[in-house]
Design a protein around this motif. Sequence first.
Motif, PDB file in Angstrom:
ATOM      1  N   SER A  14     -23.074  78.319 -16.217  1.00  0.00           N
ATOM      2  CA  SER A  14     -23.365  77.786 -14.882  1.00  0.00           C
ATOM      3  C   SER A  14     -22.094  77.570 -14.074  1.00  0.00           C
ATOM      4  CB  SER A  14     -24.136  76.469 -15.010  1.00  0.00           C
ATOM      5  OG  SER A  14     -25.307  76.649 -15.768  1.00  0.00           O
ATOM      6  N   THR A  35     -21.258  79.419 -10.611  1.00  0.00           N
ATOM      7  CA  THR A  35     -21.069  78.642  -9.385  1.00  0.00           C
ATOM      8  C   THR A  35     -19.723  78.943  -8.744  1.00  0.00           C
ATOM      9  OG1 THR A  35     -22.454  76.861 -10.283  1.00  0.00           O
ATOM     10  CG2 THR A  35     -21.020  76.318  -8.422  1.00  0.00           C
ATOM     11  N   THR A  47     -19.789  82.400  -7.168  1.00  0.00           N
ATOM     12  CA  THR A  47     -20.631  82.364  -5.964  1.00  0.00           C
ATOM     13  C   THR A  47     -19.881  81.755  -4.791  1.00  0.00           C
ATOM     14  OG1 THR A  47     -22.629  82.174  -7.314  1.00  0.00           O
ATOM     15  CG2 THR A  47     -22.800  81.508  -5.012  1.00  0.00           C
ATOM     16  N   SER A  65     -26.079  88.414  -2.737  1.00  0.00           N
ATOM     17  CA  SER A  65     -27.348  88.784  -3.376  1.00  0.00           C
ATOM     18  C   SER A  65     -27.102  89.551  -4.670  1.00  0.00           C
ATOM     19  CB  SER A  65     -28.193  89.634  -2.421  1.00  0.00           C
ATOM     20  OG  SER A  65     -28.592  88.887  -1.300  1.00  0.00           O
ATOM     21  N   THR A  69     -26.139  86.695  -7.129  1.00  0.00           N
ATOM     22  CA  THR A  69     -27.198  85.756  -7.508  1.00  0.00           C
ATOM     23  C   THR A  69     -28.323  86.462  -8.268  1.00  0.00           C
ATOM     24  OG1 THR A  69     -28.184  86.026  -5.302  1.00  0.00           O
ATOM     25  CG2 THR A  69     -26.729  84.139  -5.628  1.00  0.00           C
ATOM     26  N   ASN A  70     -28.679  87.677  -7.843  1.00  0.00           N
ATOM     27  CA  ASN A  70     -29.739  88.401  -8.558  1.00  0.00           C
ATOM     28  C   ASN A  70     -29.284  88.821  -9.955  1.00  0.00           C
ATOM     29  OD1 ASN A  70     -32.267  88.943  -6.828  1.00  0.00           O
ATOM     30  ND2 ASN A  70     -30.609  89.328  -5.397  1.00  0.00           N
ATOM     31  N   GLY A  91     -29.286  85.738 -12.015  1.00  0.00           N
ATOM     32  CA  GLY A  91     -30.633  85.328 -12.383  1.00  0.00           C
ATOM     33  C   GLY A  91     -31.244  86.210 -13.462  1.00  0.00           C
ATOM     34  N   GLU A 128     -30.652  76.704 -15.361  1.00  0.00           N
ATOM     35  CA  GLU A 128     -31.147  76.803 -13.976  1.00  0.00           C
ATOM     36  C   GLU A 128     -30.760  75.564 -13.175  1.00  0.00           C
ATOM     37  OE1 GLU A 128     -35.439  76.937 -11.628  1.00  0.00           O
ATOM     38  OE2 GLU A 128     -35.358  77.346 -13.780  1.00  0.00           O
ATOM     39  N   SER A 162     -27.163  75.473 -12.400  1.00  0.00           N
ATOM     40  CA  SER A 162     -26.821  76.533 -11.445  1.00  0.00           C
ATOM     41  C   SER A 162     -27.513  76.314 -10.097  1.00  0.00           C
ATOM     42  CB  SER A 162     -27.225  77.887 -12.016  1.00  0.00           C
ATOM     43  OG  SER A 162     -26.677  78.094 -13.283  1.00  0.00           O
ATOM     44  N   TYR A 163     -27.881  75.077  -9.812  1.00  0.00           N
ATOM     45  CA  TYR A 163     -28.633  74.783  -8.594  1.00  0.00           C
ATOM     46  C   TYR A 163     -27.919  75.306  -7.348  1.00  0.00           C
ATOM     47  CZ  TYR A 163     -30.648  72.069  -4.759  1.00  0.00           C
ATOM     48  OH  TYR A 163     -31.214  71.699  -3.578  1.00  0.00           O
ATOM     49  N   ASP A 206     -28.229  79.045  -6.571  1.00  0.00           N
ATOM     50  CA  ASP A 206     -29.512  79.468  -6.004  1.00  0.00           C
ATOM     51  C   ASP A 206     -29.641  79.128  -4.521  1.00  0.00           C
ATOM     52  OD1 ASP A 206     -30.246  80.355  -8.537  1.00  0.00           O
ATOM     53  OD2 ASP A 206     -31.091  78.410  -9.097  1.00  0.00           O
TER      54      ASP A 206
END
Length: 568
Positions: free
Chosen positions: A200, A204, A207, A277, A280-281, A284, A321, A324-325, A328
């Motif tokens: 995570s 993060t 990102t 994207s 993040t994709n 995920g 998840e 990793s808030y 998202d």
Amino acid sequence: MTTGHWDRETVKGLCRLTSEYWKSGEKKSAFLYLFGIIILTIAAVYMTLLLNDWFNEFYSALQNYDKEAVYHGLVRFTALAFGHIAFSVYAYYLQQTLALRWRRWMTEEYLSRWTSHQMFYRMEMFSGGRSDNPDQRISEDINLFTTRTLSFMSGLLRAVTTIFCFIFVLWTLSEPLSFTLGGTTFHVYGYLVWTALAYSVIGTWITHKVGHRLVGLNFVQQKLEADFRYAMVRLRETSESVAFYHGAPEERRILGGRFQKLVANTVYIIRKQKQLSWLTNSYGQIAIIFPFVVAAPRYLSKSISLGGLMQVANCFGKVQESMSYFVDVYSDLAEWMSCVERLLTFDEHMKDLRKETEKEEGRLHREEGRELALSHVDVGLPNGKRLLSSISCTIHEGEKVILKGPSGSGKSTLLRVLSGLWPFAEGTLVLPERKEVLFIPQRPYMPMGTLEEAALYPGREGSRADLEYWMRECGLSQWISHLPEEGDWGHVLSLGEQQKLAFVRIFMTKPRWVFLDEATSAMDEETENRLYSLLVRMPGITVVSVGHRSTLDKYHTRTLQVREGTVL
């Protein structure tokens, strides 16, 4: 404040912006709503925790071909799922209701500040482009701020609660990971927890490195969108003037130029969101299989059952998840941050302009009296240049005075000083009470609504019979039947008709003092003569006119000349 980078002052501003509502008169109900959201969110997370236990039981039953346990598991799942749905739905409902109440309160507060002390006028006249499109900031930015703030708070609460509930389960499910390095055996306890945390944190950080520029790009995008929309609204409002000039090609060029800037910035946002994207994709998708990769060795070694594997995978997924808030919601968070910066800029500008205006107004000493008296009044411009110097004159009650002078000499600015709109003046000014005074600009304001409301603006007092009488006297008989109709009267009525309606307001309001700034410039001389004849015959009225026409002289007993920076 720098776009895209938050310093300590910005964080303080955000805390102030957020806390104002929670300290207001609505704080009790607001905290009740917030308490309800917290309880329902925690309850929904608890249902998720029970569902995690269900995974072990159900998949173990499937592995053992236990028909009764499978059916029992399906019934239990239905009950838990329904409970989770119910808690989640009502938490969302309370969140949206609270966001609406918060938006309503903030909008009323900002509207009050924007419309008090003529702030809307001063921001347009003296802003220097510092706060663009206040209408957008009040309508869109406040809505986005309240909705997203509660959404992030709710999401963060859900993430923290999930981590708190599941991390202990995941730690319990994690057998010590043993490995030998340099002849020494190491044991890592709770390795699944540390793996989820590392995954995570890395996600993060990446990102943020990829998407942090979205804050600045979204800030600019909101401004460009508002500028483009405002340009189209302005074209609609000035359509006749543009049409007379045959200015459509130029307007198309201007609108096209603004739209191209908007498109260019949108392209940058799309490219940056494409990169985000991808990240993040990918993040995920990897997260789906990652817990199975981590836990598969234990399953293959038959240390855990299929149900245990599914429980570990689900628990690991929930912890990862939640940790990793921000991955998202990063794109939405960037838009929210730009919205916060716009609101804080708007807020600071209103405060600074209010302080500056109060400072400037303090130089002009105002008193109430039965007459109008100016003593050594100087009028300046925002850049500090002197426009009028050492004005000293007195206008007694009942006088009819006309103010003349070359265009640009400061006649209208002097009226703005008298009305309190122009703060750049100093000296001593004696004025009648505000309720006894009415100012009529060259282009009267026509509010949206019925024609009757427009005729009585800014008040709504007066009988229908009196209104119809003065409509006939002012040459507006053909519009009497339209009084109950709603419309955009600033476009429906000609400028001459709007000026006639302004005289109807005078006769309905019956002020003791009336100031007219080129108030008959769009009328023919016959209509001007009739309306001024009616005006000067009103008992006890004092008339101060700004005008160039010599036909007005006969209705005034005194002339003041603005010449060489003073009034003679």
